[in-house]
Enzyme design. Structure first.
Site, mmCIF file in Angstrom:
data_model
loop_
_atom_site.group_PDB
_atom_site.id
_atom_site.type_symbol
_atom_site.label_atom_id
_atom_site.label_comp_id
_atom_site.label_asym_id
_atom_site.label_seq_id
_atom_site.Cartn_x
_atom_site.Cartn_y
_atom_site.Cartn_z
ATOM 1 N N SER A 183 87.178 30.434 77.726
ATOM 2 C CA SER A 183 88.136 30.316 78.689
ATOM 3 C C SER A 183 88.435 28.975 79.014
ATOM 4 O O SER A 183 89.576 28.589 80.004
ATOM 5 C CB SER A 183 87.624 30.779 80.259
ATOM 6 N N ASP A 234 90.214 32.190 68.702
ATOM 7 C CA ASP A 234 90.548 33.594 68.180
ATOM 8 C C ASP A 234 91.212 33.521 66.913
ATOM 9 O O ASP A 234 90.861 34.129 65.944
ATOM 10 C CB ASP A 234 91.260 34.138 69.451
ATOM 11 N N GLY A 253 89.956 26.950 77.169
ATOM 12 C CA GLY A 253 91.295 26.305 76.407
ATOM 13 C C GLY A 253 92.684 26.912 77.122
ATOM 14 O O GLY A 253 92.870 26.652 78.369
HETATM 15 P P1 ADP Z 1 90.445 30.881 76.128
HETATM 16 O O1 ADP Z 1 91.736 31.411 75.893
HETATM 17 O O2 ADP Z 1 89.297 31.649 76.194
HETATM 18 O O3 ADP Z 1 90.783 29.760 76.763
HETATM 19 P P2 ADP Z 1 90.914 28.996 73.719
HETATM 20 O O4 ADP Z 1 90.771 29.512 72.112
HETATM 21 O O5 ADP Z 1 92.199 28.746 74.270
HETATM 22 O O6 ADP Z 1 90.183 30.244 74.447
HETATM 23 O O7 ADP Z 1 89.748 27.893 73.778
HETATM 24 C C1 ADP Z 1 88.387 28.118 74.013
HETATM 25 C C2 ADP Z 1 87.797 26.719 73.608
HETATM 26 O O8 ADP Z 1 87.432 26.925 72.357
HETATM 27 C C3 ADP Z 1 88.425 25.441 73.835
HETATM 28 O O9 ADP Z 1 87.460 24.712 74.490
HETATM 29 C C4 ADP Z 1 88.995 25.029 72.551
HETATM 30 O O10 ADP Z 1 88.744 23.586 72.293
HETATM 31 C C5 ADP Z 1 87.883 25.621 71.703
HETATM 32 N N1 ADP Z 1 88.149 25.923 70.419
HETATM 33 C C6 ADP Z 1 89.403 26.056 69.807
HETATM 34 N N2 ADP Z 1 89.133 26.127 68.507
HETATM 35 C C7 ADP Z 1 87.870 26.128 68.391
HETATM 36 C C8 ADP Z 1 87.191 26.235 66.995
HETATM 37 N N3 ADP Z 1 87.549 26.266 65.644
HETATM 38 N N4 ADP Z 1 85.722 26.099 67.003
HETATM 39 C C9 ADP Z 1 85.084 25.805 68.404
HETATM 40 N N5 ADP Z 1 85.895 25.617 69.357
HETATM 41 C C10 ADP Z 1 87.428 25.972 69.193
#
Ligand code: ADP
Length: 341
Positions: free
Chosen positions: A116, A33, A118
């Site tokens: 979800s 995000d 992460g």
């Molecule tokens: P959530 O709160 O839904 O778990 P997160 O952002 O913490 O969301 O993580 C969701 C997934 O996105 C994780 O597997 C993380 O590794 C991945 N992620 C984080 N940054 C990026 C990015 N720049 N591009 C693609 N995936 C990403």
């Protein structure tokens, strides 16, 4: 290829829409995000403020601003508790709602992060399975190119049992191309001698049985078999589709192949596909190992035990598992190219 797993930063994806794993406020956060908001610039946050948030399992769309993508689809994944609080249904809904929005906005290419998985704590292997199941269902009815974007290798996990089963199968079957022949010979010499084969004299019954077999192979049948020897890849593919009672669309969708490529193969009797494409059709048609070898030969390829990619395919065929998306998950986990166009 309609569904592809790629390793990338989602903010760099040149697609019609990227999906954001947002929170209910839609006002930005950490993880993917934060990365999307940083790359898109302040215009994105300003538009998000007008949306009035978003419920878990739902999705909303905005412009892409400074991103290469035209749109951002914001969806709110569930926080993982213990898997018994409806998390799966909500996560499925995120993918379904996002795809529906992408379709409504006529997106041809869409990229998803693993929602979800992460901060929200959804086990990565299960999160990936949900993503693949919902997306592949959607693609059975819709034409779209969908990417699942894996940010870092550590974020990517297939089930440990599947991973170790495949690793063991590779270990048992892998033959180094540069076999050390002298060592091989020493090993062969160390083996106990084989028991001599006992030869049984042919009886009249054996002879009659052989004649029966020959009679069963009717002339028509023989003709058909001879024709198959000269058959091209494209002809074999179309014949198998008919034999399996499938429609063309069922076959190419199950093969994770796009319609344009299929039409090309259909209209060019001498079309030579790549090995992953030929194998994708063999998987879609649920061919046995022998039939798969046959189909590959028509395209000028063979399965080899000095190639991990081939051994993984063989593993799945030998298990009778013809789910191309699961196979691709495994291929990705072992750093191999994926099946499909
Ligand atoms: P959530 O709160 O839904 O778990 P997160 O952002 O913490 O969301 O993580 C969701 C997934 O996105 C994780 O597997 C993380 O590794 C991945 N992620 C984080 N940054 C990026 C990015 N720049 N591009 C693609 N995936 C990403």
């Amino acid at each position: 290829m309609p569904l592809e797993i790629v390793r990338n930063d989602i903010t760099k994806m040149k697609v019609d829409a990227i999906v954001n794993a947002a929170n209910e406020s839609l006002l930005g956060g950490g993880g993917v995000d934060g990365a999307i908001h940083r790359a898109a610039g302040s215009g994105l946050l300003a538009e998000c403020r007008t949306l009035g948030g978003c419920k878990t399992g739902k999705a909303k769309i905005t412009g892409g601003y400074n991103l290469p993508a035209k749109y951002v689809i914001h969806t709110v994944g569930p926080i993982y508790n213990d898997g018994k609080h409806g998390e799966k249904v909500l996560l499925e809904s995120c993918y379904r709602e996002s795809l529906a929005l992408a379709k409504e906005y006529q997106c041809e290419t869409v990229a998803f992060p693993l929602i979800s998985s992460g901060v929200y704590g959804y086990p990565k292997d299960q999160a990936l399975k949900v993503a693949i199941d919902v997306i592949s269902d959607f693609l059975l009815e819709n034409e779209m190119m969908v990417y699942i974007v894996i940010f870092d290798k550590a974020a990517y996990k297939i089930s440990e049992k599947l991973f170790s089963d495949i690793a063991e199968y590779i270990d048992d079957n892998y033959v180094d191309e540069h076999t050390n022949y002298s060592r091989e010979r020493i090993r062969m010499n160390a083996l106990p001698p084989m028991a001599p084969r006992t030869r049984r004299k042919k009886t009249d019954d054996d002879f009659l049985e052989m004649c029966d077999c020959r009679a069963m192979l009717a002339e028509d049948d023989l003709d058909a078999k001879l024709k198959q020897i000269d058959e091209s890849f494209s002809q074999m593919l179309l014949r198998k589709i008919d034999e399996k009672g499938m429609t063309d669309a069922e076959c190419y969708k199950k093969a994770n192949i796009d319609r344009k490529l299929f039409s090309k193969i259909r209209s060019d009797v001498h079309y030579k596909p790549s090995k992953p494409t030929a194998l994708a059709f063999a998987i879609s048609l649920e061919l046995s190992l022998a039939e798969t070898e046959d189909m590959l030969r028509k395209a000028g390829f063979a399965l080899s035990h000095s190639n991990k990619f081939d051994i993984i395919i063989e593993y799945f065929i030998s298990k009778g598992n013809y789910n191309i998306f699961e196979i691709n998950e495994a291929l990705f986990a072992f750093d191999q190219s994926l099946l499909g166009a």
